[in-house]
Design a protein around this motif. Structure first.
Motif, PDB file in Angstrom:
ATOM      1  N   LEU A  60       0.824  -1.195   0.000  1.00 21.65           N
ATOM      2  CA  LEU A  60       0.000   0.000   0.000  1.00 21.65           C
ATOM      3  C   LEU A  60       0.867   1.257   0.000  1.00 21.65           C
ATOM      4  CD1 LEU A  60      -2.802  -1.017   2.535  1.00 21.65           C
ATOM      5  CD2 LEU A  60      -2.494  -1.690   0.172  1.00 21.65           C
ATOM      6  N   ARG A  61       1.861   1.293   0.876  1.00 19.89           N
ATOM      7  CA  ARG A  61       2.768   2.439   0.936  1.00 19.89           C
ATOM      8  C   ARG A  61       3.591   2.529  -0.352  1.00 19.89           C
ATOM      9  NH1 ARG A  61       5.222   6.249   4.627  1.00 19.89           N
ATOM     10  NH2 ARG A  61       3.490   5.746   6.005  1.00 19.89           N
ATOM     11  N   GLU A  62       3.983   1.379  -0.834  1.00 27.18           N
ATOM     12  CA  GLU A  62       4.793   1.315  -2.053  1.00 27.18           C
ATOM     13  C   GLU A  62       4.029   1.880  -3.261  1.00 27.18           C
ATOM     14  OE1 GLU A  62       6.795  -2.184  -4.668  1.00 27.18           O
ATOM     15  OE2 GLU A  62       6.692  -2.555  -2.514  1.00 27.18           O
ATOM     16  N   ASN A  63       2.718   1.613  -3.317  1.00 28.52           N
ATOM     17  CA  ASN A  63       1.901   2.120  -4.427  1.00 28.52           C
ATOM     18  C   ASN A  63       1.969   3.637  -4.516  1.00 28.52           C
ATOM     19  OD1 ASN A  63       1.003  -0.415  -5.167  1.00 28.52           O
ATOM     20  ND2 ASN A  63      -0.876  -0.303  -3.973  1.00 28.52           N
ATOM     21  N   THR A  64       1.816   4.300  -3.360  1.00 30.06           N
ATOM     22  CA  THR A  64       1.856   5.766  -3.338  1.00 30.06           C
ATOM     23  C   THR A  64       3.241   6.277  -3.696  1.00 30.06           C
ATOM     24  OG1 THR A  64       0.161   5.738  -1.618  1.00 30.06           O
ATOM     25  CG2 THR A  64       1.305   7.808  -1.962  1.00 30.06           C
ATOM     26  N   ASP A  65       4.280   5.635  -3.162  1.00 27.63           N
ATOM     27  CA  ASP A  65       5.665   6.026  -3.482  1.00 27.63           C
ATOM     28  C   ASP A  65       5.892   5.995  -4.994  1.00 27.63           C
ATOM     29  OD1 ASP A  65       6.125   6.187  -0.763  1.00 27.63           O
ATOM     30  OD2 ASP A  65       7.229   4.299  -0.633  1.00 27.63           O
ATOM     31  N   LYS A  66       5.405   4.942  -5.619  1.00 31.66           N
ATOM     32  CA  LYS A  66       5.589   4.785  -7.072  1.00 31.66           C
ATOM     33  C   LYS A  66       4.816   5.843  -7.852  1.00 31.66           C
ATOM     34  CE  LYS A  66       6.633  -0.179  -7.208  1.00 31.66           C
ATOM     35  NZ  LYS A  66       6.078  -1.521  -7.517  1.00 31.66           N
ATOM     36  N   GLN A  67       3.613   6.187  -7.377  1.00 29.28           N
ATOM     37  CA  GLN A  67       2.821   7.206  -8.055  1.00 29.28           C
ATOM     38  C   GLN A  67       3.520   8.564  -8.012  1.00 29.28           C
ATOM     39  OE1 GLN A  67      -0.950   6.511  -5.940  1.00 29.28           O
ATOM     40  NE2 GLN A  67      -1.918   6.122  -7.903  1.00 29.28           N
ATOM     41  N   VAL A  68       4.062   8.906  -6.840  1.00 23.99           N
ATOM     42  CA  VAL A  68       4.747  10.194  -6.680  1.00 23.99           C
ATOM     43  C   VAL A  68       5.983  10.247  -7.576  1.00 23.99           C
ATOM     44  CG1 VAL A  68       5.941  11.698  -5.035  1.00 23.99           C
ATOM     45  CG2 VAL A  68       3.860  10.498  -4.335  1.00 23.99           C
ATOM     46  N   GLN A  69       6.718   9.157  -7.624  1.00 21.41           N
ATOM     47  CA  GLN A  69       7.919   9.086  -8.468  1.00 21.41           C
ATOM     48  C   GLN A  69       7.543   9.188  -9.944  1.00 21.41           C
ATOM     49  OE1 GLN A  69      10.260   5.518  -7.867  1.00 21.41           O
ATOM     50  NE2 GLN A  69      11.582   5.960  -9.610  1.00 21.41           N
ATOM     51  N   ALA A  70       6.496   8.477 -10.340  1.00 19.79           N
ATOM     52  CA  ALA A  70       6.062   8.491 -11.746  1.00 19.79           C
ATOM     53  C   ALA A  70       5.571   9.877 -12.161  1.00 19.79           C
ATOM     54  CB  ALA A  70       4.957   7.449 -11.965  1.00 19.79           C
ATOM     55  N   LEU A  71       4.901  10.577 -11.245  1.00 17.61           N
ATOM     56  CA  LEU A  71       4.426  11.923 -11.555  1.00 17.61           C
ATOM     57  C   LEU A  71       5.606  12.871 -11.754  1.00 17.61           C
ATOM     58  CD1 LEU A  71       2.342  14.134 -11.914  1.00 17.61           C
ATOM     59  CD2 LEU A  71       2.169  14.306  -9.406  1.00 17.61           C
ATOM     60  N   GLU A  72       6.598  12.781 -10.889  1.00 21.69           N
ATOM     61  CA  GLU A  72       7.777  13.642 -11.027  1.00 21.69           C
ATOM     62  C   GLU A  72       8.468  13.402 -12.371  1.00 21.69           C
ATOM     63  OE1 GLU A  72      10.528  14.596  -7.637  1.00 21.69           O
ATOM     64  OE2 GLU A  72      11.965  13.474  -8.864  1.00 21.69           O
ATOM     65  N   GLU A  73       8.614  12.134 -12.725  1.00 19.44           N
ATOM     66  CA  GLU A  73       9.248  11.793 -14.005  1.00 19.44           C
ATOM     67  C   GLU A  73       8.445  12.337 -15.183  1.00 19.44           C
ATOM     68  OE1 GLU A  73       9.640   7.553 -13.820  1.00 19.44           O
ATOM     69  OE2 GLU A  73      11.262   7.616 -12.347  1.00 19.44           O
ATOM     70  N   ARG A  74       7.125  12.203 -15.114  1.00 22.83           N
ATOM     71  CA  ARG A  74       6.270  12.667 -16.215  1.00 22.83           C
ATOM     72  C   ARG A  74       6.323  14.188 -16.343  1.00 22.83           C
ATOM     73  NH1 ARG A  74       5.289  12.812 -20.858  1.00 22.83           N
ATOM     74  NH2 ARG A  74       3.202  13.118 -21.680  1.00 22.83           N
ATOM     75  N   LEU A  75       6.280  14.895 -15.232  1.00 26.11           N
ATOM     76  CA  LEU A  75       6.330  16.353 -15.265  1.00 26.11           C
ATOM     77  C   LEU A  75       7.632  16.851 -15.883  1.00 26.11           C
ATOM     78  CD1 LEU A  75       4.798  17.183 -11.767  1.00 26.11           C
ATOM     79  CD2 LEU A  75       3.969  18.113 -13.938  1.00 26.11           C
ATOM     80  N   ASN A  76       8.744  16.263 -15.478  1.00 30.74           N
ATOM     81  CA  ASN A  76      10.045  16.706 -15.993  1.00 30.74           C
ATOM     82  C   ASN A  76      10.266  16.323 -17.450  1.00 30.74           C
ATOM     83  OD1 ASN A  76      11.350  18.157 -13.780  1.00 30.74           O
ATOM     84  ND2 ASN A  76      11.198  16.225 -12.671  1.00 30.74           N
ATOM     85  N   GLU A  77       9.643  15.233 -17.843  1.00 37.12           N
ATOM     86  CA  GLU A  77       9.737  14.794 -19.236  1.00 37.12           C
ATOM     87  C   GLU A  77       8.876  15.697 -20.138  1.00 37.12           C
ATOM     88  OE1 GLU A  77       8.863  10.587 -21.571  1.00 37.12           O
ATOM     89  OE2 GLU A  77       7.538  11.185 -19.946  1.00 37.12           O
ATOM     90  N   LYS A  78       7.702  16.049 -19.644  1.00 39.29           N
ATOM     91  CA  LYS A  78       6.731  16.795 -20.436  1.00 39.29           C
ATOM     92  C   LYS A  78       7.039  18.296 -20.498  1.00 39.29           C
ATOM     93  CE  LYS A  78       1.705  16.937 -20.920  1.00 39.29           C
ATOM     94  NZ  LYS A  78       0.434  16.688 -20.237  1.00 39.29           N
ATOM     95  N   TYR A  79       7.590  18.828 -19.409  1.00 43.01           N
ATOM     96  CA  TYR A  79       7.878  20.264 -19.331  1.00 43.01           C
ATOM     97  C   TYR A  79       9.353  20.479 -18.966  1.00 43.01           C
ATOM     98  CZ  TYR A  79       2.812  19.949 -18.850  1.00 43.01           C
ATOM     99  OH  TYR A  79       1.488  19.628 -19.028  1.00 43.01           O
ATOM    100  N   PRO A  80      10.247  20.233 -19.898  1.00 38.90           N
ATOM    101  CA  PRO A  80      11.691  20.268 -19.614  1.00 38.90           C
ATOM    102  C   PRO A  80      12.235  21.641 -19.226  1.00 38.90           C
ATOM    103  CG  PRO A  80      11.303  19.978 -21.978  1.00 38.90           C
ATOM    104  CD  PRO A  80       9.986  19.853 -21.307  1.00 38.90           C
ATOM    105  N   ASP A  81      11.494  22.722 -19.503  1.00 38.17           N
ATOM    106  CA  ASP A  81      11.976  24.053 -19.138  1.00 38.17           C
ATOM    107  C   ASP A  81      11.859  24.325 -17.638  1.00 38.17           C
ATOM    108  OD1 ASP A  81      12.557  24.478 -21.727  1.00 38.17           O
ATOM    109  OD2 ASP A  81      10.901  25.853 -22.151  1.00 38.17           O
ATOM    110  N   ILE A  82      11.118  23.477 -16.943  1.00 41.18           N
ATOM    111  CA  ILE A  82      10.926  23.640 -15.489  1.00 41.18           C
ATOM    112  C   ILE A  82      11.479  22.403 -14.782  1.00 41.18           C
ATOM    113  CG2 ILE A  82       9.213  23.954 -13.640  1.00 41.18           C
ATOM    114  CD1 ILE A  82       7.299  25.067 -15.778  1.00 41.18           C
ATOM    115  N   ARG A  83      12.093  22.604 -13.626  1.00 41.80           N
ATOM    116  CA  ARG A  83      12.523  21.441 -12.839  1.00 41.80           C
ATOM    117  C   ARG A  83      11.472  21.201 -11.760  1.00 41.80           C
ATOM    118  NH1 ARG A  83      15.114  19.286  -8.505  1.00 41.80           N
ATOM    119  NH2 ARG A  83      15.313  21.230  -7.337  1.00 41.80           N
ATOM    120  N   PHE A  84      10.795  20.083 -11.868  1.00 42.54           N
ATOM    121  CA  PHE A  84       9.771  19.720 -10.892  1.00 42.54           C
ATOM    122  C   PHE A  84      10.349  18.756  -9.845  1.00 42.54           C
ATOM    123  CE2 PHE A  84       7.140  21.008 -14.481  1.00 42.54           C
ATOM    124  CZ  PHE A  84       6.121  21.717 -13.875  1.00 42.54           C
TER     125      PHE A  84
END
Length: 314
Positions: A60-84
């Motif tokens: 359960l805890r691992e699921n949330t950890d993975k979601q937060v990590q995946a969101l950070e990766e997606r944000l930085n991939e999608k909007y490279p001009d900003i560091r999220f």
């Protein structure tokens, strides 16, 4: 490097929280109960639920950890001009919401956006997360804006539509016409209706959008996982819904789509996969549920788009 490329944004990703292990259940439950320790019976009931799910409390805890990590990766991939940089803030476990805000400030973050891993707004759920984060951010002088809801984001609807269509295949030919699809979410105390809270309407809007996309002939909304308190909670509960379906006798096939939950947590793995399945067997019903969103790329798209939209004032 240009000024825009140097821009750093902290993202406070908030969720309900879950204990890290079985030993942490009592402290977690005490926090939910506003500092009042549970009785031995209450503690044993919650512990047995965690022990009943595959893998116990840990995934359960691992699921949330993975979601937060995946969101950070997606944000930085999608909007490279900003560091999220994404930070966790949990309602009932460490790191608490206030801890997440404090960590951002310690790391030198000067601009932040908050989002909850729950698409639908209620003053009693998402509103409570935002209130705590806002108070801590104001105390520490951190400018922060919040995504209140994203219940009709096209990528979210697409992800849930795919899951309903996929699950219907388990019932064979003609499932769209035969199967009773029940969309569910976590119940809240009935008093939110007097407050004109948008939670029930947003959930119905999400469900309707999916039902129309799939072309469902039979669907309805039900609630689940109500708290054991002295006040009435929103209903009908999913277990009562199934009893009604069985009594009416028009179908023996039920698909549950828990639209209010975005990952495999106790409300899905125990309340649906164990408790609701047990009731279905007793009633002679064939019950299936849709897969959880977890780190689905479409869900990450909905989250990242919502965060960036809030950042840009959209």
């Amino acid at each position: 490097m240009s000024e825009k490329q140097q821009r750093t944004v902290g993202v406070l990703v908030m969720s309900y929280g879950t204990p890290e292990n079985l030993e942490g259940i009592e402290a977690y439950y005490t926090h939910i109960r506003r500092g009042h320790p549970p009785t031995a019976e209450q503690l044993e009931d919650l512990r047995s639920r965690y022990e009943a799910i595959v893998g116990g409390v840990f995934p359960l805890r691992e699921n949330t950890d993975k979601q937060v990590q995946a969101l950070e990766e997606r944000l930085n991939e999608k909007y490279p001009d900003i560091r999220f940089a994404c930070y966790q803030g949990l309602k009932h476990a460490a790191p608490f919401i206030e801890d997440g805000v404090e960590k951002m400030v310690q790391d030198g973050v000067k601009e932040a956006v908050g989002i909850v891993l729950a698409p639908h707004y209620s003053v009693m759920s998402v509103g409570g997360y935002i209130k705590r984060a806002k108070e801590k951010a104001e105390e520490l002088g951190l400018p922060i804006s919040f995504v209140q809801s994203y219940h009709l984001h096209p990528a979210l609807i697409e992800a849930l539509t795919v899951r309903v269509e996929e699950a219907l295949e388990k019932f064979g030919e003609g499932a769209k016409e035969r199967v009773q699809v029940v969309f569910t979410a976590h119940s809240l105390p009935e008093k939110i209706l007097e407050m004109k809270d948008p939670y029930p309407e947003q959930l119905l809007a999400t469900s309707k959008a999916i039902a129309e996309r799939v072309g469902l002939a039979r669907w309805q909304f039900g609630w689940q996982s109500a708290g054991q308190t002295g006040v009435p909670w929103l209903g009908p509960d999913i277990l009562d819904v199934m009893k009604t379906i069985q009594e009416e006798g028009e179908t023996k096939e039920v698909l549950v789509c828990p639209v209010g939950f975005v990952s495999d947590h106790l409300e899905v793995l125990y309340d649906l996969d164990i408790e609701a399945q047990k009731t279905a067997r007793e009633l002679g019903l064939h019950l299936e549920r849709t897969r959880s969103l977890n780190t689905d790329p479409l869900y990450m798209e909905a989250l990242s788009d919502s965060v960036y939209g809030k950042l840009e004032g959209k």
